[in-house]
Design an enzyme around this catalytic site. Sequence first.
Site, short mmCIF file in Angstrom:
data_model
loop_
_atom_site.label_atom_id
_atom_site.label_comp_id
_atom_site.label_asym_id
_atom_site.label_seq_id
_atom_site.Cartn_x
_atom_site.Cartn_y
_atom_site.Cartn_z
N ARG A 1 0.85 -1.18 0.00
CA ARG A 1 0.00 0.00 0.00
C ARG A 1 0.89 1.23 0.00
NH1 ARG A 1 -3.99 2.05 4.92
NH2 ARG A 1 -2.29 3.47 5.40
N TYR B 1 -2.92 11.66 6.03
CA TYR B 1 -3.26 10.32 6.50
C TYR B 1 -2.28 9.28 5.92
CZ TYR B 1 -4.99 5.69 6.58
OH TYR B 1 -5.03 4.34 6.76
N ASP C 1 -5.08 3.85 0.09
CA ASP C 1 -6.21 4.10 1.00
C ASP C 1 -6.60 5.58 0.91
OD1 ASP C 1 -8.06 4.17 3.02
OD2 ASP C 1 -6.77 3.26 4.55
N HIS D 1 -9.22 6.77 2.67
CA HIS D 1 -9.71 7.06 4.02
C HIS D 1 -10.96 7.93 4.01
CE1 HIS D 1 -8.57 6.91 8.43
NE2 HIS D 1 -8.27 5.72 7.98
N GLU E 1 -9.00 2.10 -1.63
CA GLU E 1 -9.75 1.71 -0.43
C GLU E 1 -10.54 2.90 0.11
OE1 GLU E 1 -7.12 -0.09 2.34
OE2 GLU E 1 -8.18 0.70 4.08
N GLU F 1 -13.87 -1.28 6.48
CA GLU F 1 -13.20 -1.39 7.77
C GLU F 1 -14.01 -0.79 8.91
OE1 GLU F 1 -9.45 0.61 6.86
OE2 GLU F 1 -10.06 2.30 8.07
N ARG G 1 -13.57 -5.30 3.35
CA ARG G 1 -12.45 -5.18 4.29
C ARG G 1 -12.86 -5.30 5.76
NH1 ARG G 1 -9.44 -1.59 5.10
NH2 ARG G 1 -7.54 -2.80 5.26
N GLU H 1 -4.39 -7.24 5.19
CA GLU H 1 -3.52 -6.14 5.63
C GLU H 1 -2.67 -6.61 6.81
OE1 GLU H 1 -3.96 -1.43 6.81
OE2 GLU H 1 -5.56 -2.78 7.38
N TRP I 1 -11.66 12.15 8.59
CA TRP I 1 -10.22 11.96 8.77
C TRP I 1 -9.77 10.75 7.97
CZ3 TRP I 1 -7.89 7.70 11.39
CH2 TRP I 1 -6.46 7.75 11.35
C1 CS2 Z 1 -6.60 2.24 8.11
C2 CS2 Z 1 -6.54 2.14 9.59
O1 CS2 Z 1 -5.39 0.23 8.07
C3 CS2 Z 1 -6.15 0.95 7.45
O2 CS2 Z 1 -6.54 0.74 6.32
O3 CS2 Z 1 -7.65 2.80 7.49
O4 CS2 Z 1 -5.21 2.42 9.94
C4 CS2 Z 1 -7.47 3.03 10.40
O5 CS2 Z 1 -7.11 4.37 10.24
C5 CS2 Z 1 -7.38 2.64 11.83
O6 CS2 Z 1 -7.67 1.27 11.96
C6 CS2 Z 1 -8.31 3.45 12.71
O7 CS2 Z 1 -8.34 2.93 13.99
MG MG Z 2 -8.12 1.88 5.65
#
Ligand code: CS2
Ligand code: MG
Length: 402
Positions: free
Chosen positions: A147, A159, A210, A212, A236, A262, A283, A339, A402
């Site tokens: 990634r 991020y 990602d 986010h 993602e 997630e 995910r 992951e 975020w």
């Molecule tokens: C993220 C995470 O791993 C990922 O793909 O999106 O790091 C996420 O920010 C955290 O799990 C939040 O607790």
């Molecule tokens: Mg993520």
Amino acid sequence: MKIVDARVIVTCPGRNFVTLKIITDEGVTGVGDATLNGRELAVESYLRDHVVPLLIGRDPARIEDTWQYLYQGAYWRRGPVTMSAIAAVDTALWDIKGKVAGLPVYDLLGGRSRTGVTVYGHANGETMDEILVEVARYLDLGYRAVRVQSGVPGIPRTYGVSADKMFYEPADAALPTETTWSTERYLAHVPSVFARVRDEFGPDVRLLHDVHHRLTPIEAARLGRSLEPYGLTWIEDPVPAELPEGFRIIRQHTTTPIATGEVFNTIWDAAQLIREQLIDYIRMTVVHSGGITHLRRVFDLAALHHVRSGSHGATDLSPVCMAAALHLDIAIPNFGLQEYMRHTPETDAVFPHEYHYEDGYLHPGDAPGLGVDIDEAAAARYPYAPAYLPVNRLTDGTLHPW
Ligand code: CS2
Ligand code: MG
């Protein structure tokens, strides 16, 4: 066999984890992860005050019945706190069932479908030079999938970009810190990053990114289209996923595969996305999705619709969750990618585990049950410390995902 006790253990070996340990009258124990990043004590209380009293005296073999008892029996369904608590119980009961049978949990799920679990690591950097060094490092370690997250010129903190490259930890302060975001700068910059990485490392490495949850559907469509020449395995969380029909807009414009889930916690969050084939990878993971029992149901639905797994494996999911995820990953027919963000040595010491990394794969090990435990004496040395994820604002101060 009867459950005679259940302990909720909160520990902070560098970051907070909540773990449930179920104890039976025959001395067999099982563990489940209940960690919800930034809201840990809510799940601790839910388990300790409202679930543990219901477990005492129950037969640990009745996994499905216990799941239904906690889900339907609460009357109030779904939500991350409830589903993380149910997940912890469910995971611990699978662990116990495996130990009683003398079999690894993946054998109870139908046995191995593959020899190892392909994982992806996180290469990131503020600058292109840093990113290239990091991708090369993961490839040297044997990773087949990486990634890539990049700093964006003009944005101070982005991020996915961290100072410590191996142990990324975004929950970094006792109160939320604030970051800044510009969609325009991001969209203008990211394609050049992937052009360079693809050019440097060739066609074989699988590349992921990602977003986010930061774009609108049409912005995500533009991003997906601009990344098509670089053949990403997925983008993602391109948009916040509360509005599944929004993904139709992304799909209409780009062939870049989409991964999400997630922050989901039940099959109902994912059902429309899966049934309409609006995503390619789901995910969700064990701890936030009601445990092995419920996640297996999600993956089975996904298998019917050409959607593969891509389980979340950030550091805020404990080694107990990782072990459980690996047993599912190795057993299901529609595994995609897992992951893998490494835990610190302190965390690994609190949670001794059988799973291990080798040449781009994680292996769950062959121990009966999940092959993971919590060292309670070690855990007791690390008391809970409040830690929040950051919040994010646009340059004009508007709150943004975020
Ligand atoms: C993220 C995470 O791993 C990922 O793909 O999106 O790091 C996420 O920010 C955290 O799990 C939040 O607790
Ligand atoms: Mg993520």
